[in-house]
Design an enzyme around this catalytic site. Structure first.
Site, PDB file in Angstrom:
ATOM      1  N   CYS A  41      -6.548 -27.312 -30.297  1.00  0.00           N
ATOM      2  CA  CYS A  41      -6.493 -25.852 -30.303  1.00  0.00           C
ATOM      3  C   CYS A  41      -5.081 -25.381 -29.951  1.00  0.00           C
ATOM      4  CB  CYS A  41      -7.448 -25.284 -29.251  1.00  0.00           C
ATOM      5  SG  CYS A  41      -9.149 -25.761 -29.512  1.00  0.00           S
TER       6      CYS A  41
ATOM      7  N   ARG B 109      -0.798 -28.455 -35.148  1.00  0.00           N
ATOM      8  CA  ARG B 109      -1.668 -29.125 -34.166  1.00  0.00           C
ATOM      9  C   ARG B 109      -3.025 -29.488 -34.760  1.00  0.00           C
ATOM     10  NH1 ARG B 109      -0.095 -27.866 -28.746  1.00  0.00           N
ATOM     11  NH2 ARG B 109      -2.248 -27.740 -28.029  1.00  0.00           N
TER      12      ARG B 109
ATOM     13  N   TRP C  93      -9.783 -26.183 -32.794  1.00  0.00           N
ATOM     14  CA  TRP C  93     -10.084 -27.519 -33.338  1.00  0.00           C
ATOM     15  C   TRP C  93     -11.445 -27.872 -32.751  1.00  0.00           C
ATOM     16  CZ3 TRP C  93     -10.083 -32.794 -31.388  1.00  0.00           C
ATOM     17  CH2 TRP C  93     -10.041 -33.760 -32.401  1.00  0.00           C
TER      18      TRP C  93
ATOM     19  N   ASN D 243      -8.312 -23.796 -24.775  1.00  0.00           N
ATOM     20  CA  ASN D 243      -8.035 -25.122 -25.332  1.00  0.00           C
ATOM     21  C   ASN D 243      -8.500 -26.124 -24.291  1.00  0.00           C
ATOM     22  OD1 ASN D 243      -7.119 -27.401 -26.646  1.00  0.00           O
ATOM     23  ND2 ASN D 243      -5.007 -27.170 -25.926  1.00  0.00           N
ATOM     24  N   GLY D 244      -9.424 -27.001 -24.667  1.00  0.00           N
ATOM     25  CA  GLY D 244      -9.923 -28.006 -23.724  1.00  0.00           C
ATOM     26  C   GLY D 244     -11.420 -28.175 -23.899  1.00  0.00           C
TER      27      GLY D 244
ATOM     28  N   GLU E 262       0.224 -50.588 -37.393  1.00  0.00           N
ATOM     29  CA  GLU E 262       0.811 -49.251 -37.581  1.00  0.00           C
ATOM     30  C   GLU E 262       0.842 -48.884 -39.053  1.00  0.00           C
ATOM     31  OE1 GLU E 262       1.150 -46.860 -35.833  1.00  0.00           O
ATOM     32  OE2 GLU E 262       2.445 -45.524 -36.968  1.00  0.00           O
TER      33      GLU E 262
ATOM     34  N   LYS F  92      -1.035 -45.485 -40.481  1.00  0.00           N
ATOM     35  CA  LYS F  92      -0.252 -44.474 -41.219  1.00  0.00           C
ATOM     36  C   LYS F  92      -0.888 -44.193 -42.575  1.00  0.00           C
ATOM     37  CE  LYS F  92       1.905 -43.321 -38.870  1.00  0.00           C
ATOM     38  NZ  LYS F  92       1.505 -42.998 -37.754  1.00  0.00           N
TER      39      LYS F  92
ATOM     40  N   GLU G 247      -4.420 -42.403 -42.190  1.00  0.00           N
ATOM     41  CA  GLU G 247      -4.502 -41.039 -41.658  1.00  0.00           C
ATOM     42  C   GLU G 247      -3.940 -39.997 -42.610  1.00  0.00           C
ATOM     43  OE1 GLU G 247      -2.358 -40.086 -38.070  1.00  0.00           O
ATOM     44  OE2 GLU G 247      -0.943 -41.683 -38.415  1.00  0.00           O
TER      45      GLU G 247
ATOM     46  N   HIS H 159     -11.781 -66.158 -41.753  1.00  0.00           N
ATOM     47  CA  HIS H 159     -12.968 -66.291 -40.892  1.00  0.00           C
ATOM     48  C   HIS H 159     -13.955 -65.161 -41.127  1.00  0.00           C
ATOM     49  CE1 HIS H 159     -11.271 -69.658 -38.704  1.00  0.00           C
ATOM     50  NE2 HIS H 159     -10.115 -69.017 -38.745  1.00  0.00           N
TER      51      HIS H 159
ATOM     52  N   LYS I 209      -2.366 -33.047 -33.803  1.00  0.00           N
ATOM     53  CA  LYS I 209      -1.096 -33.667 -33.410  1.00  0.00           C
ATOM     54  C   LYS I 209      -1.157 -34.176 -31.979  1.00  0.00           C
ATOM     55  CE  LYS I 209       3.074 -35.076 -33.614  1.00  0.00           C
ATOM     56  NZ  LYS I 209       3.323 -36.351 -34.364  1.00  0.00           N
TER      57      LYS I 209
HETATM   58  C1  AGP Z   1      -0.325 -41.077 -34.990  1.00  0.00           C
HETATM   59  O1  AGP Z   1       0.125 -40.947 -36.331  1.00  0.00           O
HETATM   60  C2  AGP Z   1      -1.495 -40.179 -34.688  1.00  0.00           C
HETATM   61  N1  AGP Z   1      -1.201 -38.843 -34.942  1.00  0.00           N
HETATM   62  C3  AGP Z   1      -2.091 -40.466 -33.332  1.00  0.00           C
HETATM   63  O2  AGP Z   1      -2.584 -41.791 -33.381  1.00  0.00           O
HETATM   64  C4  AGP Z   1      -1.145 -40.362 -32.104  1.00  0.00           C
HETATM   65  O3  AGP Z   1      -0.207 -41.408 -32.144  1.00  0.00           O
HETATM   66  C5  AGP Z   1      -1.996 -40.509 -30.840  1.00  0.00           C
HETATM   67  O4  AGP Z   1      -2.901 -39.437 -30.805  1.00  0.00           O
HETATM   68  C6  AGP Z   1      -1.157 -40.526 -29.550  1.00  0.00           C
HETATM   69  O5  AGP Z   1      -0.469 -39.307 -29.410  1.00  0.00           O
HETATM   70  P1  AGP Z   1       0.700 -39.209 -28.299  1.00  0.00           P
HETATM   71  O6  AGP Z   1       1.751 -40.207 -28.691  1.00  0.00           O
HETATM   72  O7  AGP Z   1       1.168 -37.799 -28.355  1.00  0.00           O
HETATM   73  O8  AGP Z   1       0.067 -39.571 -26.977  1.00  0.00           O
END
Ligand code: AGP
Length: 608
Positions: free
Chosen positions: A2, A27, A74, A98-99, A481, A485, A488, A504, A603
């Site tokens: 949010c 966000r 969100w 937000n929370g 990673e 990437k 997502e 396996h 984000k």
């Molecule tokens: C990464 O591409 C994602 N957006 C997500 O995994 C992110 O890395 C994760 O939420 C951790 O966020 P931070 O580094 O702000 O703690």
């Protein structure tokens, strides 16, 4: 996550709310709304599910208002809908949040017994009506009512509040979710983060846990436990241009292109006479001689950066290292104490699970160090020490330059740990530091310059719905990673697999045409990787090898080969991850995906 924005001043408040919410769109959200006082002092509100434009349509033409609060939601409790959008409240007040309020159900029952009714499925509406109860039924002052209400809540909140009988005041409160107060000339803002108000002011106060703020045109007063607290005025080092796209098609490709400069900026002040230098960070690296183990705790991409650090800390400093997912760590009663260093990695510095893990580590007596990109964020402020990465604002939901600067900084830190522990001599350390600072940014830039070659690979991958990234050792960590990437932002399902483990069981999924992306940057494991690639080729896979510049690849080993720029194997992960980021970017572009704001993602995940 949010987003919250509030404005009170001489200008049109709704214009500021809309612009602020637009700056917070990165966000991630699924609905938006605003509450404001009109020119007759009446408290009004508007909200709509979907993109911000839907709420904006209900605010056109702009109402005549100089005080208001806005919100992008969100969804956590209740599906995205007009009714569940914020603000929530009564005739007497409106509130944005937000929370997560974890104990909302019990409070909702209590309020229902007191005659309150509820239109939405949200925890936020319960908080708003609890506030109404203390303000309107118990007749407490605004400040006392907020204190009483928040004392009943369990969970996290950043709140913006308007009371109908106080058209010249915005109230704010913070517990677990970030909130700042922007300071202008005879005007003030509240915001979830500085990006929302950078175009208006760079000066702000950061609310700390449990603080409540009363904001008017002329003043911003902060309270803790009923007493006024004096806050340090901070100044953001980012300007709005830095946070805007700068001519790139997406924030993500802009941020990938910023990696060479971001790596240099992050390292520059931490190298002195050719060796690691952390004194200016106020971090005493002698701790590496005292601890017996490092626990790296993070989420997502930050956790994957930790995997790279695990490898380097082990190989260079001979320091045992665990990498743990923060949401697991915080509930597994970790066996840590004074001989452990808990290293929290976080771009935003606000990830709820990582913040909770940090607090748990401190409770258990472990030393804590944070690697964070957002200055003054919660994790940065609560860790015993913090090493800021200096990547500048990372706006795209998919983290790219943050990973690159985190891993570059962690490599430098590992060289320092090796020196402190007597595992590396000065010449060997200087050689590594020089290559890290001089060669790595060049190699990453060379990788970026080959974007078209990488785009061609991505376009071969794009039509698929399933694929595998395989690797051994550091390449397995890199594969993790690369897979995240791709998933997502392109929504292609992929898995990162230890190459030796594929046979396996999971190799049953390798059928003709399934793409296999094989990371082959570890020389001593190359021949083993070739065998694994052959196993998949024998089953019809389309194989893509990412290989070091000097590796002799026999004809027919893989269908496609992407050569990395010349660089030591120990540092190959930096140009290699850049290639993986570009593959994900162009695969997503080929599939017409929303690259900077992927579905379902945020984000900064400031809720559990
Ligand atoms: C990464 O591409 C994602 N957006 C997500 O995994 C992110 O890395 C994760 O939420 C951790 O966020 P931070 O580094 O702000 O703690």
């Amino acid at each position: 996550m949010c987003g919250i924005i509030g404005y009170i001043g001489k200008d049109n408040s709704v214009k500021h709310l809309i612009e602020g919410l637009r700056a917070l769109e990165y966000r991630g959200y699924d609905s938006a709304g605003a509450a404001f006082f009109d020119n007759e002092g009446r408290l009004c509100s508007v909200k709509a599910a979907g993109r911000l434009a839907n709420a904006e349509a209900k605010l056109t033409p702009l109402p005549d208002s100089t005080c208001g609060i806005g919100h992008t939601r969100w969804a956590t409790h209740g599906a995205p809908s007009d009714t569940n959008s914020h603000p929530h409240g009564t005739e007497s007040l409106r509130l944005v949040h937000n929370g997560i309020v974890e104990n909302y159900a019990a409070i909702k029952t209590e309020l229902s017994d007191l005659g309150y009714t509820f239109e939405s499925d949200t925890d936020t509406e319960v908080a708003a009506k609890l506030l109404d109860y203390y303000y309107m039924k118990e007749k407490l002052t605004a400040h006392a009512a907020i204190e009483r209400m928040t004392s009943r809540l369990v969970g996290s909140w950043a709140l913006g509040i308007l009371f109908a009988d106080a058209p010249d005041t915005i109230w704010a409160a913070r517990q677990g979710s970030p909130l700042i107060i922007g300071v202008g000339k005879d005007e003030h803002y509240i915001a979830s983060d500085i990006t929302a108000i950078l175009r208006y002011t760079k000066d702000y106060y950061q609310l700390d846990e449990g603080e409540i703020a009363k904001v008017t045109r002329e003043t911003a007063t902060v309270y803790k436990d009923g007493k006024e607290v004096i806050k340090e005025l901070k100044t953001a080092h980012w300007d709005i241009e830095a946070a805007e796209r700068g001519g790139y098609a997406h924030f993500m490709i802009k941020e990938i292109n910023e990696e060479p400069a971001a790596i240099r900026t992050t390292l520059h002040s931490r190298i002195k006479d050719g060796l690691p230098y952390f004194s200016s960070d106020g971090f005493d690296t002698k701790i590496f001689a005292r601890i017996s183990r490092v626990h790296i705790v993070a989420c997502g991409t930050a956790m994957h950066a930790g995997l790279i650090a695990k490898g380097v800390l082990g190989s260079l400093a001979k320091l045992p290292c665990e990498v743990e997912i923060a949401s697991e760590f915080r509930y597994n009663d970790p066996l840590i104490g004074e001989h452990d260093l808990v290293l929290i990695i976080s771009q935003s510095g606000e990830t709820a699970d990582s913040l909770a893990a940090l607090r748990l580590a401190k409770e258990k007596g472990a030393a804590t160090l944070a690697i964070v990109n957002v200055i003054g964020s919660s994790i940065a402020r609560e860790a015993d020490a913090v090493l800021y990465t200096m990547a500048g604002p990372e706006i795209a939901v998919a983290s790219t330059k943050a990973y690159s600067v985190q891993t570059a900084l962690l490599y430098l830190l590992s060289v320092e740990a090796a020196l402190v522990r007597g595992k590396l001599d000065l010449d060997a350390a200087k050689m590594r530091v020089t290559e890290l600072y001089e060669r790595v940014p060049e190699a990453v830039a060379e990788m970026i310059a080959r974007e078209n070659e990488i785009k061609a690979i991505a376009e071969k991958i794009a039509p698929n719905e399933d694929l595998f990234f395989i690797g051994r050792g550091a390449d397995y960590y890199l594969a993790a990673e690369g897979s995240l990437k791709l998933k997502e932002i392109s929504y292609i399902h992929s898995e990162a697999y230890a190459a030796g483990e594929l046979k396996h069981g999971t190799i049953s999924l390798v059928t003709p045409g399934v793409p296999i992306i094989a990371l082959c940057t570890v020389p001593r494991l190359y021949e083993k990787m070739v065998s694994n690639i052959r196993e998949t080729k024998a089953r019809g896979a389309e194989t893509f090898m990412i290989a070091s510049a000097d590796t002799g690849v026999a004809d027919g080993t893989a269908d496609h080969i992407l050569r990395l720029p010349a660089i030591s194997a120990e540092l190959a992960f930096l140009p290699a991850v850049c290639a993986l980021q570009l593959i994900a970017y162009h695969a997503a572009a080929a599939r017409g995906c929303d690259i900077d704001k992927p579905r379902n993602l945020a984000k900064s995940v400031t809720v559990e």
